[in-house]
Design a protein around this motif. Structure first.
Motif, short mmCIF file in Angstrom:
data_model
loop_
_atom_site.label_atom_id
_atom_site.label_comp_id
_atom_site.label_asym_id
_atom_site.label_seq_id
_atom_site.Cartn_x
_atom_site.Cartn_y
_atom_site.Cartn_z
N THR A 173 40.33 38.36 49.16
CA THR A 173 40.52 38.43 47.70
C THR A 173 40.50 39.89 47.28
O THR A 173 39.66 40.65 47.76
N HIS A 174 41.43 40.26 46.40
CA HIS A 174 41.47 41.65 45.94
C HIS A 174 41.13 41.68 44.44
O HIS A 174 41.86 41.13 43.62
N ILE A 175 40.00 42.29 44.12
CA ILE A 175 39.58 42.45 42.73
C ILE A 175 39.72 43.91 42.32
O ILE A 175 39.28 44.81 43.05
N THR A 234 36.00 40.02 50.14
CA THR A 234 36.59 40.54 48.90
C THR A 234 36.77 42.05 48.99
O THR A 234 35.84 42.76 49.35
N ASP A 259 44.30 39.90 42.78
CA ASP A 259 43.93 38.51 42.45
C ASP A 259 43.18 38.37 41.13
O ASP A 259 43.23 37.30 40.51
N GLY A 270 46.19 36.43 37.46
CA GLY A 270 44.83 36.06 37.86
C GLY A 270 43.83 36.27 36.72
O GLY A 270 44.19 36.80 35.67
N GLU A 309 35.45 36.68 41.22
CA GLU A 309 35.50 36.23 42.62
C GLU A 309 35.40 34.70 42.68
O GLU A 309 36.15 34.06 43.43
N VAL A 357 38.66 33.00 41.37
CA VAL A 357 39.73 33.12 42.38
C VAL A 357 39.46 32.14 43.53
O VAL A 357 40.36 31.45 43.99
N ALA A 358 38.19 32.06 43.96
CA ALA A 358 37.83 31.14 45.05
C ALA A 358 38.11 29.69 44.67
O ALA A 358 38.44 28.86 45.52
N ARG A 403 43.33 30.35 37.52
CA ARG A 403 44.02 31.52 36.97
C ARG A 403 44.09 31.40 35.45
O ARG A 403 43.87 30.32 34.90
#
Ligand code: 5HY
Length: 243
Positions: free
Chosen positions: A2-4, A31, A71, A92, A211, A214-215, A219
């Motif tokens: 995951t990209h925050i 992440t 994300d 996202g 996080e 997203v998990a 969205r």
């Protein structure tokens, strides 16, 4: 993976680095957290004028994040500047640190108090408490009157903020404390030790909330007001924002 993307809407790079350390410290190993300051904007946000001028930079960073497949986003300024506009642009989840902290506080107690920087920003904190539906839970907004950038520079700042949090808990008889500035993100543990109540920092709360969403595969809804903005031309300094 995951990209925050954590966006510090002001241009103070030392503060951005501190925000990044706090966010990464709580993110899961799967992440990736990137933390940025926009190329344009105020060095700190302490007024409505600052907040208004911070928004284009936030939106430029969200647009760049969309091109990079990010994300989810954290807006790491307690005024949650540009939150709604960012939700229109991003696919996202986008969460502001004031919103995240207030939500978390009300999961841990019936009431909370906010400790913020300059007195002139207290009104904005109340606006957000009303906007997010937490006006009844918010028992008080207290200002330490330390400029945002002095939170890191002034060796006495931590002690002053901690003492004000203790006073707020005693005076407001609140169940939790919300730290009202991203520059206080790494104050939470010591303030909790002194106050004896949960102390919520929005940077870490928002990072974990994004996080989690997203998990869950969730969205921002694109059915209504957060649908992409209608295509049109923007002129002058904003011509790059043509959507
Ligand atoms: C913040 N300003 O979190 C807000 C705090 C405030 O530059 N980062 C800023 O005073 O509203």
């Amino acid at each position: 993976m995951t990209h925050i993307k954590v966006i510090n809407p002001n241009t103070a790079l030392a503060m951005t680095a501190s925000i990044g350390r706090c966010a990464r410290a709580v993110a899961s190993p799967s992440t990736v957290v990137t933390t940025v300051s926009p190329a344009m904007g105020p060095e700190s946000i302490e007024s409505h004028y600052d907040e208004a001028l911070a928004v284009p930079g936030v939106l430029a960073e969200v647009a760049a994040g969309e091109r990079a497949g990010v994300d989810g986003y954290v807006i790491a300024c307690f005024g949650d500047p540009g939150l709604d506009a960012a939700r229109e642009v991003a696919v996202g989840p986008v969460i502001g640190i004031a919103e995240a902290a207030m939500h978390a506080a009300t999961l841990l107690g019936r009431s909370f108090s906010v400790v913020t920087t300059l007195s002139r920003t207290a009104g904005r904190a109340w606006d957000l408490a009303h906007r997010y539906g937490f006006a009844a839970a918010c028992r008080g907004v207290h200002a330490c009157d330390i400029p945002v950038l002095d939170l890191d520079r002034d060796p006495a700042a931590r002690k002053t903020v901690t003492e004000l949090c203790v006073t707020a808990v005693e005076r407001d008889r609140c169940d939790a404390v919300v730290l009202g500035c991203a520059g206080m993100a790494d104050f939470a543990a010591e303030v909790a030790d002194e106050t004896g109540v949960p102390v919520i920092d929005g940077v870490t709360a928002a990072t974990k909330l994004v996080e989690s969403l997203v998990a869950l595969g969730l969205r921002t809804s694109k059915r209504g007001e957060y649908a992409p903005p209608p295509k049109k031309r923007y002129s002058g300094l904003l011509s790059d924002f043509t959507y």
